[in-house]
Design an enzyme around this catalytic site. Sequence first.
Site, PDB file in Angstrom:
ATOM      1  N   GLU A 197      20.227 -53.471  40.599  1.00  0.00           N
ATOM      2  CA  GLU A 197      19.308 -53.664  39.482  1.00  0.00           C
ATOM      3  C   GLU A 197      18.050 -52.823  39.663  1.00  0.00           C
ATOM      4  O   GLU A 197      17.397 -52.861  40.712  1.00  0.00           O
ATOM      5  CB  GLU A 197      18.906 -55.130  39.359  1.00  0.00           C
ATOM      6  N   LYS A 242      18.025 -55.916  29.798  1.00  0.00           N
ATOM      7  CA  LYS A 242      18.034 -57.302  30.275  1.00  0.00           C
ATOM      8  C   LYS A 242      17.447 -58.239  29.225  1.00  0.00           C
ATOM      9  O   LYS A 242      16.329 -58.044  28.746  1.00  0.00           O
ATOM     10  CB  LYS A 242      17.239 -57.396  31.572  1.00  0.00           C
ATOM     11  N   CYS A 247      21.109 -59.266  37.147  1.00  0.00           N
ATOM     12  CA  CYS A 247      20.458 -60.320  37.922  1.00  0.00           C
ATOM     13  C   CYS A 247      20.669 -61.712  37.306  1.00  0.00           C
ATOM     14  O   CYS A 247      21.806 -62.118  37.087  1.00  0.00           O
ATOM     15  CB  CYS A 247      18.980 -59.969  38.069  1.00  0.00           C
TER      16      CYS A 247
END
Length: 319
Positions: free
Chosen positions: A47, A138, A172
Amino acid sequence: MSQPNHLKVALAQIAPVWGNQKATLEKIKTSIIEASENGAELVIFGEGLLPGYPYWLSLMDGAAWDKKEVKELHAHYARNAVDIERGDLEEVCTLSRKHNIAIYLGVIERPQDRGGSSLYCSLVYINQEGEIQSVHRKLQPTYDERLTWAPGDGHGLRVHPLKQFTVGGLNCWENWMPLPRAAMYAQGENLHIAVWPGSDYNTKDITRFIARESRSYVISVSSRMAIATDFPKDTPHLDTLLKNAPERSSNGGSCIAGPDGEFILPPDTTSEGLIYHTLDFNRVYEERQNFDPSGHYSRPDVTQLTVNRERQTTVKFEE
């Protein structure tokens, strides 16, 4: 050449040259070439690896209002973020095409379609032809990440064919969100990529859980980073940043779980570099005989999910 039902993967458990786009890109390019030379068909990076995770937020009172050091670090971070529209990933795409290798790469994106200043934690998929197929921003930055990353949208909730596999990925703690996972499963995902900044604390449970829930392979990839050695000397306010820093900010934890939910490669907190494994697609069919979350074990007449995949933007122009 591997068998059609086999896919050799490389997990790039490497550190960025933190906050330095150019130097980190060189490390990424070296890893792509090395992975290809060792027969990998897919290489995965953690990430936000390019140019790194925003560690200063938890180490320097990142929530303090109008604090000069924090603002200057954010500006440094933004200057080294990735502008895909302007070609910052062109060399990576060229290597992908030259070496016939697919890539999942975590970047900090500074997109022009949102004005070119705000930052997004994005996961980029590049196919074996060197074409960017999806950029997933994200959906929900976690806790102090919200001080530097903006929330994304559903545009990148997409899967991609790779040999006999269908691959998809999340960033994540998105991996803990049931509905985005369901959106990936419903598109036929059977190889799930979970990218992390680096910690076996994060990867040790969810990797196996997603594999068990989806009856898919799950690959978690993290960085392994020592703050004292992986922060360049020209990082703004480095002495203040390191004052409260642990010896190792990211211990890795990259791993692979099989479609039965058991570890094939348990979380690795010692290796630095590329970790290889070959996946056999037949294992997906074996485990989905008794459970398939979007197939015979679903009830779309009772529950359905609606996903908005429109790329969000502040303004739409009509000529």
